[in-house]
Each structure stands twice: as structure tokens, then as C-alpha cells.
Write a protein that holds these residues in place. Sequence first.
Motif, PDB file in Angstrom:
ATOM      1  N   SER A   1       0.813  -1.126  -0.209  1.00  0.00           N
ATOM      2  CA  SER A   1      -0.304   0.018   0.115  1.00  0.00           C
ATOM      3  C   SER A   1       0.813   1.319  -0.025  1.00  0.00           C
ATOM      4  O   SER A   1       0.317   2.336  -0.333  1.00  0.00           O
ATOM      5  N   LEU A   2       2.101   1.032   0.206  1.00  0.00           N
ATOM      6  CA  LEU A   2       2.950   2.392   0.270  1.00  0.00           C
ATOM      7  C   LEU A   2       3.308   2.920  -0.953  1.00  0.00           C
ATOM      8  O   LEU A   2       3.698   4.012  -1.165  1.00  0.00           O
ATOM      9  N   VAL A   3       2.927   2.143  -2.281  1.00  0.00           N
ATOM     10  CA  VAL A   3       3.222   2.576  -3.530  1.00  0.00           C
ATOM     11  C   VAL A   3       2.462   3.956  -3.699  1.00  0.00           C
ATOM     12  O   VAL A   3       2.832   4.712  -4.566  1.00  0.00           O
ATOM     13  N   ASN A   4       1.336   4.124  -3.348  1.00  0.00           N
ATOM     14  CA  ASN A   4       0.631   5.110  -3.248  1.00  0.00           C
ATOM     15  C   ASN A   4       0.388   6.291  -1.981  1.00  0.00           C
ATOM     16  O   ASN A   4      -0.622   7.033  -1.911  1.00  0.00           O
ATOM     17  N   ALA A   5       1.123   5.828  -1.248  1.00  0.00           N
ATOM     18  CA  ALA A   5       1.194   6.526   0.303  1.00  0.00           C
ATOM     19  C   ALA A   5       1.176   8.144  -0.036  1.00  0.00           C
ATOM     20  O   ALA A   5       2.513   8.389  -0.979  1.00  0.00           O
ATOM     21  N   GLN A   6       0.564   9.063   0.604  1.00  0.00           N
ATOM     22  CA  GLN A   6       0.834  10.577   0.370  1.00  0.00           C
ATOM     23  C   GLN A   6       1.439  11.054   1.537  1.00  0.00           C
ATOM     24  O   GLN A   6       1.057  10.423   2.838  1.00  0.00           O
ATOM     25  N   ASP A   7       2.457  11.798   1.506  1.00  0.00           N
ATOM     26  CA  ASP A   7       2.902  12.650   2.476  1.00  0.00           C
ATOM     27  C   ASP A   7       2.264  13.745   3.049  1.00  0.00           C
ATOM     28  O   ASP A   7       1.262  13.744   2.633  1.00  0.00           O
ATOM     29  N   VAL A   8       2.855  14.536   3.727  1.00  0.00           N
ATOM     30  CA  VAL A   8       2.051  15.859   4.489  1.00  0.00           C
ATOM     31  C   VAL A   8       1.721  16.916   3.424  1.00  0.00           C
ATOM     32  O   VAL A   8       0.719  17.392   3.468  1.00  0.00           O
ATOM     33  N   ASP A   9       2.251  16.708   2.378  1.00  0.00           N
ATOM     34  CA  ASP A   9       2.011  17.661   1.192  1.00  0.00           C
ATOM     35  C   ASP A   9       1.182  16.832   0.081  1.00  0.00           C
ATOM     36  O   ASP A   9       0.921  17.481  -0.819  1.00  0.00           O
ATOM     37  N   GLY A  10       0.948  15.780   0.268  1.00  0.00           N
ATOM     38  CA  GLY A  10       0.023  15.069  -0.717  1.00  0.00           C
ATOM     39  C   GLY A  10       0.861  14.228  -1.492  1.00  0.00           C
ATOM     40  O   GLY A  10       0.409  13.603  -2.598  1.00  0.00           O
ATOM     41  N   ARG A  11       2.221  14.124  -1.634  1.00  0.00           N
ATOM     42  CA  ARG A  11       2.840  13.606  -2.550  1.00  0.00           C
ATOM     43  C   ARG A  11       3.359  12.194  -2.444  1.00  0.00           C
ATOM     44  O   ARG A  11       3.424  11.776  -1.178  1.00  0.00           O
ATOM     45  N   THR A  12       3.369  11.428  -3.341  1.00  0.00           N
ATOM     46  CA  THR A  12       3.419  10.165  -3.462  1.00  0.00           C
ATOM     47  C   THR A  12       4.966   9.573  -3.754  1.00  0.00           C
ATOM     48  O   THR A  12       5.819  10.470  -4.147  1.00  0.00           O
ATOM     49  N   PRO A  13       5.477   8.349  -3.595  1.00  0.00           N
ATOM     50  CA  PRO A  13       6.560   8.066  -4.127  1.00  0.00           C
ATOM     51  C   PRO A  13       6.939   8.506  -5.548  1.00  0.00           C
ATOM     52  O   PRO A  13       8.126   8.839  -5.735  1.00  0.00           O
ATOM     53  N   LEU A  14       6.018   8.208  -6.428  1.00  0.00           N
ATOM     54  CA  LEU A  14       6.083   8.624  -7.540  1.00  0.00           C
ATOM     55  C   LEU A  14       6.611  10.134  -7.965  1.00  0.00           C
ATOM     56  O   LEU A  14       7.349  10.552  -8.789  1.00  0.00           O
ATOM     57  N   HIS A  15       5.688  11.012  -7.300  1.00  0.00           N
ATOM     58  CA  HIS A  15       6.222  12.198  -7.264  1.00  0.00           C
ATOM     59  C   HIS A  15       7.564  12.507  -6.964  1.00  0.00           C
ATOM     60  O   HIS A  15       8.248  13.466  -7.606  1.00  0.00           O
ATOM     61  N   TRP A  16       8.017  11.899  -5.694  1.00  0.00           N
ATOM     62  CA  TRP A  16       9.472  12.408  -5.414  1.00  0.00           C
ATOM     63  C   TRP A  16      10.436  11.684  -6.297  1.00  0.00           C
ATOM     64  O   TRP A  16      11.572  12.136  -6.445  1.00  0.00           O
ATOM     65  N   ALA A  17      10.027  10.562  -7.071  1.00  0.00           N
ATOM     66  CA  ALA A  17      11.067   9.873  -7.787  1.00  0.00           C
ATOM     67  C   ALA A  17      11.184  10.736  -9.213  1.00  0.00           C
ATOM     68  O   ALA A  17      12.232  10.812  -9.813  1.00  0.00           O
ATOM     69  N   CYS A  18       9.911  11.262  -9.423  1.00  0.00           N
ATOM     70  CA  CYS A  18      10.218  12.213 -10.622  1.00  0.00           C
ATOM     71  C   CYS A  18      10.937  13.591 -10.318  1.00  0.00           C
ATOM     72  O   CYS A  18      11.532  14.136 -11.282  1.00  0.00           O
ATOM     73  N   THR A  19      10.875  13.932  -9.182  1.00  0.00           N
ATOM     74  CA  THR A  19      11.825  15.115  -8.773  1.00  0.00           C
ATOM     75  C   THR A  19      13.313  14.855  -8.709  1.00  0.00           C
ATOM     76  O   THR A  19      14.147  15.483  -9.267  1.00  0.00           O
ATOM     77  N   SER A  20      13.413  13.554  -8.304  1.00  0.00           N
ATOM     78  CA  SER A  20      14.959  13.320  -8.249  1.00  0.00           C
ATOM     79  C   SER A  20      15.483  12.935  -9.596  1.00  0.00           C
ATOM     80  O   SER A  20      16.443  12.660  -9.877  1.00  0.00           O
ATOM     81  N   GLY A  21      14.436  12.241 -10.492  1.00  0.00           N
ATOM     82  CA  GLY A  21      14.795  12.106 -11.859  1.00  0.00           C
ATOM     83  C   GLY A  21      15.409  10.623 -11.742  1.00  0.00           C
ATOM     84  O   GLY A  21      16.198   9.987 -12.710  1.00  0.00           O
ATOM     85  N   SER A  22      14.900   9.647 -10.962  1.00  0.00           N
ATOM     86  CA  SER A  22      15.127   8.278 -10.882  1.00  0.00           C
ATOM     87  C   SER A  22      14.322   7.519 -11.766  1.00  0.00           C
ATOM     88  O   SER A  22      13.380   7.140 -11.395  1.00  0.00           O
ATOM     89  N   LEU A  23      14.875   7.224 -13.059  1.00  0.00           N
ATOM     90  CA  LEU A  23      14.066   6.421 -13.897  1.00  0.00           C
ATOM     91  C   LEU A  23      13.682   5.110 -13.523  1.00  0.00           C
ATOM     92  O   LEU A  23      12.629   4.455 -13.694  1.00  0.00           O
TER      93      LEU A  23
END
Length: 231
Positions: free
Chosen positions: A24-46
Motif C-alpha cells: 500500500s506504500l506505493v500510493n502513500a501520500q506525505d504531508v504535502d500529498g506527494r507519493t513516492p512517484l512524485h518524489w522519484a520524478c523530482t529526483s529524476g530516478s527512472l
Amino acid sequence: MNVHTAALNSQTGLIRSLISQNPSLVNAQDVDGRTPLHWACTSGSLDIVRYLLDQKAEVDLQDHSGWTSLHIAVSAGHEDITRELLGAGADVRKANDKGLTPLHYAASKSHVDIGKLLVARGADINARDKANQTPLHRAATIGSTGFINLLLNPPEGAPKTRLNPADRMGNTPLHLAMESAYAEAACLLIEAGADRTRENLDGETPEGLEGVGGQEQKRARTYVIERCGKP
């Protein structure tokens, strides 16, 4: 270490471990509503983006400001991740809380190749944000001749770019190009048929704007008249 920090820090092994233990962590949202996918897109980790999509990450989930993962990848200039998200069916027309689409961000940053991908996938080239600005306004503001050319020459069968949309202040893209003394960008717009006589809410025409002022503004006006004639 949580799943969001692991995505931001490009820790692929840790992400896999955390999600295998708790899918279930795959779509877990942090305090800003961001998911792991949001953060991976930020870091550029393909690699992490691909893994998360394989694990059924929701590609269009918006954070608390309305940003999707596509907004982030485009704004950051990650072309490979943009391709991956589009391949996974990301909504190219989704707007955030300011009404901005991914194409607005591509235009603002002059990410021309990413812009081509978005337009090819059906991005709305005439989308308006909450300041009533289109991607053409954004490209004109930074004088991006590459992006202006892209918007002026959409794929066959696609709607044409509107040349004279007025934003909240009544400024057209031509106003914004001239305001920043981007003469080359202004000429591209004029040669495509932009209205040089259109007034904004202050009654100013594009070439009548004070803009950056001084010699720079004077040079821009002179260049435009030499290349395009008088209004």
C-alpha cells in the motif's frame, strides 16, 4: 527512512524492500500529498519510476497543490521520465491548483523536446491558467523562440495556437515578449500574424510598453521595425 525519502534519494533497493513488505506504500501520500512517484520524478530516478509504475502506482494522483508526477517531471526537464509517464497513460491536460498544465511548465522552462512530446500526446496548446495565460504567453515571457516555433507549428490536424489571447492584465504574448525586450520572439509572433495594435488594460500596445526601458528596449523596438516594418 520512509518510502518518500527513499524515492527522493534514489534508493531503489530500499524502495523495493519497503513496498514488498507493504504494497500500500506505493500510493502513500506525505504531508504535502506527494507519493513516492512524485518524489522519484523530482529526483529524476527512472529506475524507481519504472518500478513504481510496475507496482501500479496511480500516475495521475495530485498532491495538495494539484501537481501530478507529470507536472514535476516536465518542470524538472526529465524527458525520459516524461516519456515513461506518458506511456503509462498520464493525463497530459491535467491542471494544478493554479490552472497550469504540464505544457505551461515546459514553455516556462523552454523544454522544447518535452513540449513536442506533450503536444504529440494531445496537450491543449491553448489551455489557460488562472492568470488567463496560455503556454504561448509563458514562452513569450522568456523569449523562447524554440518553444514559440513549436506552438506556432502544431501537428497536422491539431488545433491552431491562438496568437492574441489576452491574460488577466490584457497582455497578449506579443506584449510579454516586447515587455522583456525579446525582439526575436516578438518578430516570430508578428510574422505569424500577432496583432501589434492590440491594447492591454492600461491602454498600451506591445511596442508602446516601457518594459525593461533604456537602450535594451530601444534596440528591441528598432530591431522589430527593421525586420517587420512599422505597426
